[in-house]
Design a protein around this motif. Sequence first.
Motif, PDB file in Angstrom:
ATOM      1  N   LYS A   1       3.130   1.242  -6.407  1.00 31.84           N
ATOM      2  CA  LYS A   1       4.671   0.840  -6.055  1.00 31.84           C
ATOM      3  C   LYS A   1       5.121   1.641  -4.867  1.00 31.84           C
ATOM      4  O   LYS A   1       5.635   1.002  -3.992  1.00 31.84           O
ATOM      5  CB  LYS A   1       5.327   1.137  -7.258  1.00 31.84           C
ATOM      6  N   LEU A   2       4.620   2.918  -4.755  1.00 30.46           N
ATOM      7  CA  LEU A   2       5.032   3.904  -3.705  1.00 30.46           C
ATOM      8  C   LEU A   2       4.363   3.463  -2.513  1.00 30.46           C
ATOM      9  O   LEU A   2       4.985   3.387  -1.251  1.00 30.46           O
ATOM     10  CB  LEU A   2       4.939   5.281  -4.211  1.00 30.46           C
TER      11      LEU A   2
ATOM     12  N   LEU B   1       4.538   0.144   2.800  1.00 27.32           N
ATOM     13  CA  LEU B   1       3.738  -0.948   3.537  1.00 27.32           C
ATOM     14  C   LEU B   1       5.101  -1.985   3.935  1.00 27.32           C
ATOM     15  O   LEU B   1       4.829  -2.434   4.998  1.00 27.32           O
ATOM     16  CB  LEU B   1       2.882  -1.604   2.858  1.00 27.32           C
ATOM     17  N   ALA B   2       6.043  -2.072   2.931  1.00 25.07           N
ATOM     18  CA  ALA B   2       7.113  -2.835   3.465  1.00 25.07           C
ATOM     19  C   ALA B   2       8.106  -2.174   4.485  1.00 25.07           C
ATOM     20  O   ALA B   2       8.481  -2.931   5.496  1.00 25.07           O
ATOM     21  CB  ALA B   2       7.957  -2.843   2.036  1.00 25.07           C
ATOM     22  N   GLN B   3       8.087  -0.973   4.608  1.00 30.52           N
ATOM     23  CA  GLN B   3       8.982  -0.333   5.545  1.00 30.52           C
ATOM     24  C   GLN B   3       8.013  -0.455   6.824  1.00 30.52           C
ATOM     25  O   GLN B   3       8.618  -0.750   7.928  1.00 30.52           O
ATOM     26  CB  GLN B   3       9.241   1.189   5.199  1.00 30.52           C
ATOM     27  N   ALA B   4       6.890  -0.445   6.822  1.00 34.63           N
ATOM     28  CA  ALA B   4       5.948  -0.696   8.069  1.00 34.63           C
ATOM     29  C   ALA B   4       5.823  -2.172   8.552  1.00 34.63           C
ATOM     30  O   ALA B   4       5.755  -2.069   9.782  1.00 34.63           O
ATOM     31  CB  ALA B   4       4.439   0.012   7.907  1.00 34.63           C
ATOM     32  N   THR B   5       5.931  -3.027   7.796  1.00 34.94           N
ATOM     33  CA  THR B   5       5.751  -4.327   8.051  1.00 34.94           C
ATOM     34  C   THR B   5       6.892  -5.270   8.280  1.00 34.94           C
ATOM     35  O   THR B   5       7.080  -6.382   8.943  1.00 34.94           O
ATOM     36  CB  THR B   5       4.949  -5.146   7.372  1.00 34.94           C
ATOM     37  N   GLY B   6       8.135  -4.563   7.671  1.00 32.90           N
ATOM     38  CA  GLY B   6       9.188  -5.570   7.429  1.00 32.90           C
ATOM     39  C   GLY B   6       9.383  -6.602   6.363  1.00 32.90           C
ATOM     40  O   GLY B   6      10.324  -7.154   6.372  1.00 32.90           O
TER      41      GLY B   6
ATOM     42  N   VAL C   1       7.424  -9.398  -2.403  1.00 34.99           N
ATOM     43  CA  VAL C   1       6.394 -10.134  -1.705  1.00 34.99           C
ATOM     44  C   VAL C   1       5.065  -9.547  -1.628  1.00 34.99           C
ATOM     45  O   VAL C   1       4.169 -10.077  -2.173  1.00 34.99           O
ATOM     46  CB  VAL C   1       7.058 -10.936  -0.451  1.00 34.99           C
ATOM     47  N   LEU C   2       5.235  -8.482  -1.251  1.00 35.87           N
ATOM     48  CA  LEU C   2       3.922  -7.613  -1.067  1.00 35.87           C
ATOM     49  C   LEU C   2       3.259  -7.305  -2.185  1.00 35.87           C
ATOM     50  O   LEU C   2       2.060  -7.161  -2.403  1.00 35.87           O
ATOM     51  CB  LEU C   2       4.274  -6.098  -0.190  1.00 35.87           C
TER      52      LEU C   2
ATOM     53  N   VAL D   1      -2.064  -9.455   4.317  1.00 36.92           N
ATOM     54  CA  VAL D   1      -0.776  -8.953   4.344  1.00 36.92           C
ATOM     55  C   VAL D   1       0.326  -9.720   5.006  1.00 36.92           C
ATOM     56  O   VAL D   1       1.360 -10.169   4.463  1.00 36.92           O
ATOM     57  CB  VAL D   1      -0.505  -7.508   4.609  1.00 36.92           C
ATOM     58  N   LEU D   2       0.007 -10.170   6.287  1.00 32.26           N
ATOM     59  CA  LEU D   2       0.572 -10.876   7.211  1.00 32.26           C
ATOM     60  C   LEU D   2       0.931 -12.524   6.805  1.00 32.26           C
ATOM     61  O   LEU D   2       2.034 -12.949   7.077  1.00 32.26           O
ATOM     62  CB  LEU D   2       0.434 -10.504   8.680  1.00 32.26           C
TER      63      LEU D   2
END
Length: 537
Positions: A155-156, A161-166, A171-172, A191-192
């Motif tokens: 989870k962390l 990863l959410a912060q890095a990719t937006g 969803v991630l 991921v993308l």
Amino acid sequence: MKAFAELIKTLDATNRTNTKVAALSNYFKDAPDPDKVWTIAILSHRRPSRAVNTTLLRQWASELAAIPLWLFEESYHIVGDLAETIALVIPEQHNKPSFEKPLSVVMEELIALKPLKEQQKKDYLLELWPQLDYYERFVFTKFITGGFRIGISQKLMTRALAQATGLDEDVLAYKLMGNWNPAEISFEDLVLKQKQADFLSKPYPFYLAYALEEEATALGSPEDWFMEHKWDGIRAQLIIRNNTLFVWSRGEELVTDSYPEFQALTEILPDGTVLDGEILPYPDGRIGSFNDLQKRLGRKTISKTLLQKIPVILKAYDLLEWQGDDIRTRPFQWRRKQLDTLVGPCAEIPDIPLQLSPVLEIESWEQAAKERDRSREVRSEGLMLKQRSSPYRVGRKKGDWWKWKVDPFTIDAVLTYAMRGHGRRSNLFTDYTFALWDRNEAGSPELVTFAKAYSGLSDAEFRKLDAWIRKNTLERFGPVRSVTPYHVFEIAFEGIARSKRHKSGVATRFPRILRWRTDKKIEDANSLEELKMLIPD
């Protein structure tokens, strides 16, 4: 590899969640895409299988460090971690060039290492180890041993990863579940990229409940809560999409082949259905013990004999997808009504491995407490309390779902063996083996071991007991010491079953120390017979 080792160094140096998330986020922004994929895999427990056994690693590391094996072993027992010990004892090369291999290349080499002959493995490690600095060597050896745990939850990692990719964190979490191979998939695909076919077999992230530690009355009116039994099995999602069945465990393992009886449900349940429930053993037409279920776990092929001896069912308690639509945001009351309509009629079909988890008709918390107390009669661990209006969330969230577990079994036992702990307790004897009296009429009473435990005492109690163990050791068996039978402890455990694999004839689940019974002598400890009386019929 160097950047990943620096990341681990940073994560290892802090307990602050925000600092860890920031370090991970920055890494995901800057690392090469193949290294990002491998980092996600490593932190979500998708590491390659161990390429070299630990016995050989210890031998080769002591040889390279030019120290006798016994000294390496003593160092290992003090340090408490094999990778850290190897990182410490192997000398670094002077004036060595910076190690420039990417993480992805190192992981590919480790995969290729496994089928090689022993000498080839040794040559590879003896050449590579000295080229690495301390943290690189520590991380690399962690990969080899297959025990990479650094206190970073998935989870962390997903949040970073959410912060890095937006991208949205939920969803991630959905994308990263499933059966993907870091050696074969790209960061773009994992991921993308949005691909509908990728979601065909994937489960939803599981919603997890917190343990209820306060009085149930603090939750307000019982009318606001659905109550059902907390079944003691394997949490799973059963998915039917494109007329194909998929079964996923909570550990994100695809276990469809382990439960072939569920294939019959493709003829009964409509396409576009995802159920959340508990896989339970069902021998002789009734719920069995977790010990029964263990005979089915980890098997890719199930014999006809085992299918007949230990059949399983799914106790369904939530509906996550209905007619192909994700309905997790709907209130639980609405989802439960749809579940009843869908699964209820299955009870009339003979030999179908699907049942509803009954909602309990409870009007007061006093009545709920009484039902909880009889949980073991129906092979459950207690009650689940679910807010009627709650959506199906991602991960562990407080407020809407609670597990109200029954009080554990307890028994008074004698400490007979001790071993050093790990991590910050590696210099203390904190891992204990406990025994009960076997008062066989044919001979004198003897102590028979039945459980191991390493949690439940305070740091001060661990230190006090460690000092006593060092002064009262009878024999040494490698890292294990037998001690004078003297101290009695109250041991708690969640479940109990008969077992042919244990000398005591009994297996306990999740044993831990409840308290140190300084008020009791070893003669006051319980017997095996008393332990076996706790086994449910």
